[in-house]
Design a protein around this motif. Structure first.
Motif, mmCIF file in Angstrom:
data_model
loop_
_atom_site.group_PDB
_atom_site.id
_atom_site.type_symbol
_atom_site.label_atom_id
_atom_site.label_comp_id
_atom_site.label_asym_id
_atom_site.label_seq_id
_atom_site.Cartn_x
_atom_site.Cartn_y
_atom_site.Cartn_z
ATOM 1 N N TRP A 194 -11.639 5.792 -1.479
ATOM 2 C CA TRP A 194 -10.709 4.673 -1.459
ATOM 3 C C TRP A 194 -11.528 3.424 -1.773
ATOM 4 C CZ3 TRP A 194 -5.423 4.638 0.310
ATOM 5 C CH2 TRP A 194 -4.848 3.371 0.308
ATOM 6 N N ASP A 195 -11.426 2.934 -2.981
ATOM 7 C CA ASP A 195 -12.168 1.761 -3.429
ATOM 8 C C ASP A 195 -11.353 0.510 -3.085
ATOM 9 O OD1 ASP A 195 -13.221 -0.376 -4.944
ATOM 10 O OD2 ASP A 195 -13.910 0.981 -6.527
ATOM 11 N N ARG A 196 -11.765 -0.197 -2.047
ATOM 12 C CA ARG A 196 -10.995 -1.356 -1.567
ATOM 13 C C ARG A 196 -10.904 -2.454 -2.614
ATOM 14 N NH1 ARG A 196 -11.560 -2.221 4.830
ATOM 15 N NH2 ARG A 196 -10.343 -4.050 4.251
ATOM 16 N N GLN A 197 -11.956 -2.672 -3.354
ATOM 17 C CA GLN A 197 -11.938 -3.708 -4.386
ATOM 18 C C GLN A 197 -10.948 -3.330 -5.488
ATOM 19 O OE1 GLN A 197 -15.725 -4.501 -6.221
ATOM 20 N NE2 GLN A 197 -14.965 -6.291 -7.292
ATOM 21 N N ALA A 198 -10.972 -2.081 -5.914
ATOM 22 C CA ALA A 198 -10.038 -1.620 -6.953
ATOM 23 C C ALA A 198 -8.605 -1.646 -6.435
ATOM 24 C CB ALA A 198 -10.420 -0.216 -7.425
ATOM 25 N N PHE A 199 -8.400 -1.281 -5.156
ATOM 26 C CA PHE A 199 -7.058 -1.344 -4.599
ATOM 27 C C PHE A 199 -6.562 -2.790 -4.577
ATOM 28 C CE2 PHE A 199 -3.941 -1.919 -1.236
ATOM 29 C CZ PHE A 199 -3.002 -0.965 -1.601
ATOM 30 N N GLY A 200 -7.415 -3.718 -4.192
ATOM 31 C CA GLY A 200 -7.038 -5.127 -4.162
ATOM 32 C C GLY A 200 -6.620 -5.630 -5.533
ATOM 33 N N ARG A 201 -7.384 -5.262 -6.552
ATOM 34 C CA ARG A 201 -7.053 -5.654 -7.932
ATOM 35 C C ARG A 201 -5.697 -5.089 -8.339
ATOM 36 N NH1 ARG A 201 -11.358 -3.587 -10.291
ATOM 37 N NH2 ARG A 201 -10.339 -1.588 -10.583
ATOM 38 N N ASP A 203 -6.022 0.626 10.501
ATOM 39 C CA ASP A 203 -5.152 -0.546 10.329
ATOM 40 C C ASP A 203 -5.031 -0.940 8.863
ATOM 41 O OD1 ASP A 203 -4.680 -0.652 13.042
ATOM 42 O OD2 ASP A 203 -6.138 -2.252 13.418
ATOM 43 N N TYR A 204 -6.163 -0.975 8.170
ATOM 44 C CA TYR A 204 -6.159 -1.311 6.747
ATOM 45 C C TYR A 204 -5.382 -0.254 5.953
ATOM 46 C CZ TYR A 204 -7.724 -1.453 1.924
ATOM 47 O OH TYR A 204 -7.749 -1.451 0.557
ATOM 48 N N TYR A 205 -5.654 1.005 6.234
ATOM 49 C CA TYR A 205 -5.021 2.114 5.515
ATOM 50 C C TYR A 205 -3.500 2.066 5.668
ATOM 51 C CZ TYR A 205 -3.682 6.952 4.489
ATOM 52 O OH TYR A 205 -3.062 8.070 3.995
ATOM 53 N N GLU A 206 -3.016 1.906 6.879
ATOM 54 C CA GLU A 206 -1.568 1.846 7.117
ATOM 55 C C GLU A 206 -0.946 0.635 6.431
ATOM 56 O OE1 GLU A 206 0.317 4.222 8.382
ATOM 57 O OE2 GLU A 206 -1.475 5.421 8.682
ATOM 58 N N THR A 236 9.304 -17.546 1.659
ATOM 59 C CA THR A 236 8.154 -18.239 2.233
ATOM 60 C C THR A 236 7.071 -17.272 2.741
ATOM 61 O OG1 THR A 236 9.238 -18.348 4.394
ATOM 62 C CG2 THR A 236 9.536 -20.246 2.899
ATOM 63 N N HIS A 237 7.325 -15.973 2.624
ATOM 64 C CA HIS A 237 6.345 -14.973 3.092
ATOM 65 C C HIS A 237 5.033 -15.120 2.332
ATOM 66 C CE1 HIS A 237 4.795 -11.206 4.633
ATOM 67 N NE2 HIS A 237 4.492 -10.867 3.401
ATOM 68 N N VAL A 238 3.942 -15.085 3.067
ATOM 69 C CA VAL A 238 2.618 -15.112 2.467
ATOM 70 C C VAL A 238 2.046 -13.706 2.563
ATOM 71 C CG1 VAL A 238 0.291 -16.077 2.633
ATOM 72 C CG2 VAL A 238 2.279 -17.522 3.122
ATOM 73 N N TRP A 239 1.772 -13.124 1.418
ATOM 74 C CA TRP A 239 1.226 -11.768 1.387
ATOM 75 C C TRP A 239 -0.272 -11.852 1.698
ATOM 76 C CZ3 TRP A 239 4.062 -7.357 -0.296
ATOM 77 C CH2 TRP A 239 5.364 -7.622 -0.703
ATOM 78 N N PRO A 240 -0.690 -11.342 2.833
ATOM 79 C CA PRO A 240 -2.133 -11.396 3.132
ATOM 80 C C PRO A 240 -2.900 -10.438 2.214
ATOM 81 C CG PRO A 240 -0.957 -10.167 4.838
ATOM 82 C CD PRO A 240 0.079 -10.705 3.891
ATOM 83 N N ASP A 241 -4.089 -10.847 1.835
ATOM 84 C CA ASP A 241 -4.937 -9.950 1.052
ATOM 85 C C ASP A 241 -5.343 -8.778 1.929
ATOM 86 O OD1 ASP A 241 -4.908 -11.385 -1.325
ATOM 87 O OD2 ASP A 241 -6.623 -12.615 -0.737
ATOM 88 N N LEU A 242 -5.441 -7.645 1.315
ATOM 89 C CA LEU A 242 -5.899 -6.453 2.037
ATOM 90 C C LEU A 242 -7.335 -6.155 1.668
ATOM 91 C CD1 LEU A 242 -2.781 -4.130 1.644
ATOM 92 C CD2 LEU A 242 -3.456 -5.472 3.617
ATOM 93 N N PRO A 302 -6.104 15.556 6.540
ATOM 94 C CA PRO A 302 -6.982 15.095 7.634
ATOM 95 C C PRO A 302 -8.447 14.933 7.228
ATOM 96 C CG PRO A 302 -5.798 17.111 8.272
ATOM 97 C CD PRO A 302 -5.394 16.783 6.869
ATOM 98 N N ASN A 303 -8.901 15.652 6.206
ATOM 99 C CA ASN A 303 -10.299 15.561 5.797
ATOM 100 C C ASN A 303 -10.553 14.500 4.729
ATOM 101 O OD1 ASN A 303 -11.033 17.587 7.570
ATOM 102 N ND2 ASN A 303 -10.699 19.189 6.059
ATOM 103 N N PHE A 304 -9.492 13.823 4.267
ATOM 104 C CA PHE A 304 -9.714 12.781 3.268
ATOM 105 C C PHE A 304 -10.421 11.606 3.949
ATOM 106 C CE2 PHE A 304 -8.975 9.115 0.665
ATOM 107 C CZ PHE A 304 -9.077 9.607 -0.620
ATOM 108 N N PRO A 305 -11.483 11.083 3.327
ATOM 109 C CA PRO A 305 -12.227 9.970 3.945
ATOM 110 C C PRO A 305 -11.480 8.634 3.789
ATOM 111 C CG PRO A 305 -13.224 10.595 1.867
ATOM 112 C CD PRO A 305 -12.109 11.571 2.110
ATOM 113 N N ARG A 306 -10.486 8.427 4.644
ATOM 114 C CA ARG A 306 -9.668 7.207 4.594
ATOM 115 C C ARG A 306 -10.436 6.015 5.161
ATOM 116 N NH1 ARG A 306 -6.169 11.087 6.053
ATOM 117 N NH2 ARG A 306 -6.326 10.683 8.270
ATOM 118 N N PRO A 307 -10.031 4.811 4.721
ATOM 119 C CA PRO A 307 -10.604 3.621 5.354
ATOM 120 C C PRO A 307 -10.060 3.471 6.772
ATOM 121 C CG PRO A 307 -8.959 3.016 3.703
ATOM 122 C CD PRO A 307 -9.106 4.506 3.651
ATOM 123 N N GLU A 308 -10.504 2.428 7.474
ATOM 124 C CA GLU A 308 -10.079 2.240 8.860
ATOM 125 C C GLU A 308 -8.553 2.245 8.958
ATOM 126 O OE1 GLU A 308 -11.128 -1.740 7.142
ATOM 127 O OE2 GLU A 308 -12.211 0.114 7.325
#
Length: 115
Positions: free
Chosen positions: A28-35, A83-86, A109-115, A75-81
């Motif tokens: 799970w590449d967090r930078q690529a997911f963010g992009r 809270d972030y994953y959900e 007016t919702h502000v989408w927080p960066d993940l 269950p064996n997939f190396p997920r991120p933490e």
């Protein structure tokens, strides 16, 4: 690179894409997911009033919202933490809904927080 080009590269799982890293490397590449997520959000806003949507975009939004939870749910997939994953899975679902219906699930007016 404009957002539609980012989504085309991501949906086609090209080199460096979130989807390729997820499927091929089981990472799970967090930078690529963010992009990917930011481009999806901007395209949702851009297409909100459109009467017709390009099939490849609808397919891409639909595929990601369905595939990612299924692929990473083992269950064996190396997920991120957890809270972030959900939050990331919820974001994909929200973006799928927004793109397909043309209505954000949140107020203007919702502000989408960066993940």
């Amino acid at each position: 690179m404009d957002d539609l080009e980012v989504l085309r590269r991501e949906f086609e799982a090209e080199d460096g894409s979130f989807l390729l890293r997820l499927r091929g490397d089981l990472h799970w590449d967090r930078q690529a997911f963010g992009r990917l997520e930011r481009a999806m959000r901007r395209v949702c806003a851009r297409y909100e009033a459109e009467e017709r949507l390009d099939r490849w975009l609808v397919d891409g939004y639909w595929f990601l919202a369905d595939f990612v939870p299924g692929w990473t749910g083992h269950p064996n997939f190396p997920r991120p933490e957890p809270d972030y994953y959900e939050a990331a899975l919820e974001r994909l679902h929200d973006l799928q809904n927004w793109f397909v219906t043309g209505r954000s699930p949140y107020t203007d007016t919702h502000v989408w927080p960066d993940l």
